[in-house]
Enzyme design. Structure first.
Site, PDB file in Angstrom:
ATOM      1  N   HIS A 261      -0.740   7.115   4.186  1.00 27.46           N
ATOM      2  CA  HIS A 261       0.611   6.923   4.720  1.00 27.46           C
ATOM      3  C   HIS A 261       1.486   8.030   4.147  1.00 27.46           C
ATOM      4  CE1 HIS A 261      -0.859   2.953   5.820  1.00 27.46           C
ATOM      5  NE2 HIS A 261      -1.227   2.793   4.562  1.00 27.46           N
TER       6      HIS A 261
ATOM      7  N   ASN B 114       2.237  -2.789   7.744  1.00 32.42           N
ATOM      8  CA  ASN B 114       3.097  -3.442   6.748  1.00 32.42           C
ATOM      9  C   ASN B 114       3.887  -2.399   5.955  1.00 32.42           C
ATOM     10  OD1 ASN B 114       2.615  -6.425   6.809  1.00 32.42           O
ATOM     11  ND2 ASN B 114       0.499  -5.726   6.658  1.00 32.42           N
TER      12      ASN B 114
ATOM     13  N   ALA C 192       0.821  -1.213   0.000  1.00 33.41           N
ATOM     14  CA  ALA C 192       0.000   0.000   0.000  1.00 33.41           C
ATOM     15  C   ALA C 192       0.855   1.262   0.000  1.00 33.41           C
ATOM     16  CB  ALA C 192      -0.916  -0.010   1.223  1.00 33.41           C
TER      17      ALA C 192
HETATM   18  N1  LIG Z   1       2.234  -4.800   2.435  1.00 28.56           N
HETATM   19  C1  LIG Z   1       1.122  -4.082   2.494  1.00 28.56           C
HETATM   20  O1  LIG Z   1       1.149  -2.879   2.251  1.00 28.56           O
HETATM   21  C2  LIG Z   1      -0.177  -4.721   2.851  1.00 28.56           C
HETATM   22  C3  LIG Z   1      -1.369  -4.036   2.594  1.00 28.56           C
HETATM   23  C4  LIG Z   1      -2.568  -4.645   2.922  1.00 28.56           C
HETATM   24  C5  LIG Z   1      -2.574  -5.915   3.542  1.00 28.56           C
HETATM   25  N2  LIG Z   1      -1.393  -6.541   3.809  1.00 28.56           N
HETATM   26  C6  LIG Z   1      -1.372  -7.856   4.473  1.00 28.56           C
HETATM   27  O2  LIG Z   1      -1.756  -8.837   3.537  1.00 28.56           O
HETATM   28  C7  LIG Z   1      -2.267  -9.976   4.236  1.00 28.56           C
HETATM   29  C8  LIG Z   1      -3.527 -10.478   3.531  1.00 28.56           C
HETATM   30  O3  LIG Z   1      -4.498  -9.459   3.556  1.00 28.56           O
HETATM   31  P1  LIG Z   1      -6.009  -9.747   3.071  1.00 28.56           P
HETATM   32  O4  LIG Z   1      -6.701  -8.438   3.075  1.00 28.56           O
HETATM   33  O5  LIG Z   1      -6.029 -10.569   1.829  1.00 28.56           O
HETATM   34  O6  LIG Z   1      -6.539 -10.652   4.292  1.00 28.56           O
HETATM   35  P2  LIG Z   1      -7.858 -11.560   4.295  1.00 28.56           P
HETATM   36  O7  LIG Z   1      -8.215 -11.705   5.730  1.00 28.56           O
HETATM   37  O8  LIG Z   1      -8.881 -11.040   3.368  1.00 28.56           O
HETATM   38  O9  LIG Z   1      -7.348 -12.983   3.709  1.00 28.56           O
HETATM   39  C9  LIG Z   1      -6.558 -13.889   4.462  1.00 28.56           C
HETATM   40  C10 LIG Z   1      -6.827 -15.294   3.956  1.00 28.56           C
HETATM   41  O10 LIG Z   1      -5.979 -16.215   4.646  1.00 28.56           O
HETATM   42  C11 LIG Z   1      -6.745 -17.368   4.975  1.00 28.56           C
HETATM   43  N3  LIG Z   1      -6.138 -18.070   6.115  1.00 28.56           N
HETATM   44  C12 LIG Z   1      -6.195 -17.721   7.418  1.00 28.56           C
HETATM   45  N4  LIG Z   1      -5.500 -18.613   8.163  1.00 28.56           N
HETATM   46  C13 LIG Z   1      -5.003 -19.549   7.297  1.00 28.56           C
HETATM   47  C14 LIG Z   1      -4.209 -20.726   7.451  1.00 28.56           C
HETATM   48  N5  LIG Z   1      -3.772 -21.137   8.648  1.00 28.56           N
HETATM   49  N6  LIG Z   1      -3.883 -21.428   6.334  1.00 28.56           N
HETATM   50  C15 LIG Z   1      -4.316 -21.047   5.114  1.00 28.56           C
HETATM   51  N7  LIG Z   1      -5.076 -19.926   4.906  1.00 28.56           N
HETATM   52  C16 LIG Z   1      -5.412 -19.203   5.984  1.00 28.56           C
HETATM   53  C17 LIG Z   1      -8.130 -16.834   5.288  1.00 28.56           C
HETATM   54  O11 LIG Z   1      -9.124 -17.851   5.210  1.00 28.56           O
HETATM   55  C18 LIG Z   1      -8.283 -15.754   4.197  1.00 28.56           C
HETATM   56  O12 LIG Z   1      -8.826 -16.304   3.009  1.00 28.56           O
HETATM   57  C19 LIG Z   1      -2.490  -9.503   5.684  1.00 28.56           C
HETATM   58  O13 LIG Z   1      -1.453  -9.997   6.521  1.00 28.56           O
HETATM   59  C20 LIG Z   1      -2.389  -8.001   5.584  1.00 28.56           C
HETATM   60  O14 LIG Z   1      -1.914  -7.421   6.786  1.00 28.56           O
HETATM   61  C21 LIG Z   1      -0.197  -5.988   3.452  1.00 28.56           C
END
Ligand SMILES: NC(=O)c1ccc[n+]([C@@H]2O[C@H](COP(=O)([O-])OP(=O)(O)OC[C@H]3O[C@@H](n4cnc5c(N)ncnc54)[C@H](O)[C@@H]3O)[C@@H](O)[C@H]2O)c1
Length: 265
Positions: free
Chosen positions: A217, A187, A119
């Site tokens: 941000h 993140n 992001a």
């Molecule tokens: N780098 C960045 O700027 C940035 C920005 C936004 C989000 N993120 C990160 O990206 C990640 C994903 O975000 P999202 O919005 O897709 O989250 P989300 O909650 O929509 O999706 C997470 C997925 O992981 C699955 N899951 C949970 N536990 C699991 C396990 N043990 N095994 C397999 N699958 C499992 C869930 O069922 C879900 O489908 C988060 O950690 C978030 O913090 C990073």
């Protein structure tokens, strides 16, 4: 096929939530040189007709594993993928700070970790400025108070988010403290710190703003010869209001760059 492409690489996605699903759609539409063959998730996603496999099978079957999981699940996937000597595209960059064993394992294997810009923006300039020396790196993140619900720091400090009526700084510290206190929110700070002067030296401010529409941000990175100021304003991802659409698109852009004949970094 273009002239830089050697052979098709197989891709797996760990986590078919908001970010994983957006990446999956792009892979289904076709990304040069990549073939999406499997996914891992604890909850089946009816949108996709793809085999759901364990992390072990994902790492065994795929050249590239894309992580889109809650941060606490990342060490397990990372350990398996890195030990299988595969490429891990990791979007939960906080995990690299909270769980330093991931980078320890990485050092001892012939694996690759790619952290997309997520992001955030401006990392190209930060990496270039690092060559000349960065003196100071700060990032201030701003979102609605409810966006910090469940953050360990908020619970530990007993912060009542419902009582915040004006824009309030609820945290200031380095990127290690921020990652531990707000693993789902910072993140961007983790990624900036890893691209720049490291988590200990990167200053993070977290602001709760009842008037915020999305999340924003603002980073300032200062060196002797340049000062980089970047602000990104993201609307929440409708599929997960704690996420932002830009994060998924940054993974897709990184995947496209893998086999593109023209790469703009
Ligand atoms: N780098 C960045 O700027 C940035 C920005 C936004 C989000 N993120 C990160 O990206 C990640 C994903 O975000 P999202 O919005 O897709 O989250 P989300 O909650 O929509 O999706 C997470 C997925 O992981 C699955 N899951 C949970 N536990 C699991 C396990 N043990 N095994 C397999 N699958 C499992 C869930 O069922 C879900 O489908 C988060 O950690 C978030 O913090 C990073």
């Amino acid at each position: 096929m273009n002239n830089t492409q050697k052979q098709t690489q197989t891709v797996g996605i760990a986590g078919l939530g908001a970010i994983g699903s957006a990446v999956a759609r792009a892979l289904q539409n076709g990304i040069d040189g990549l073939d999406w063959i499997a996914a891992s998730d604890i909850t089946p996603n009816p949108e996709f007709d793809i085999p759901l496999v364990s992390f072990e099978e994902l790492a065994e079957q795929c050249d590239i594993v894309i992580e889109a999981l809650p941060p606490k699940v990342v060490p397990e996937l990372a350990k398996i993928t890195l030990n299988a000597q595969k490429t891990l595209v990791l979007i939960s960059s906080c995990a690299l700070i909270i769980y330093p064993e991931i980078l320890d394992i990485h050092k001892d294997t012939n694996s690759r970790i790619i952290v997309p810009s997520g992001a955030l923006t401006g990392l190209d300039g930060v990496k270039a400025l690092k060559k000349l020396g960065i003196k100071k790196s700060t990032i201030a993140s701003n979102k609605k108070p409810s966006g910090f619900t469940g953050a360990p720091y908020v619970d530990e400090m007993g912060i009542d988010l419902t009582q915040i009526k004006t824009r309030t700084k609820i945290f200031e510290g380095n990127a290690i403290e921020a990652a531990k206190g707000f693993p789902a929110n910072v993140n961007v700070a983790a990624t900036l710190s890893l691209a720049g002067i490291g988590p200990e030296e990167t200053t993070v401010e977290i602001w709760a703003d009842p008037d915020a529409v999305g999340n924003s941000h603002a980073m300032i990175v200062t060196g002797e010869f340049s000062t980089i100021k970047c602000t990104v304003e993201n609307m929440p991802d409708p599929a997960n209001p704690k996420s932002s659409m830009l994060a998924a698109q940054s993974i897709i852009a990184a995947l496209e760059d893998l086999n593109s004949a023209l790469v703009i970094l």
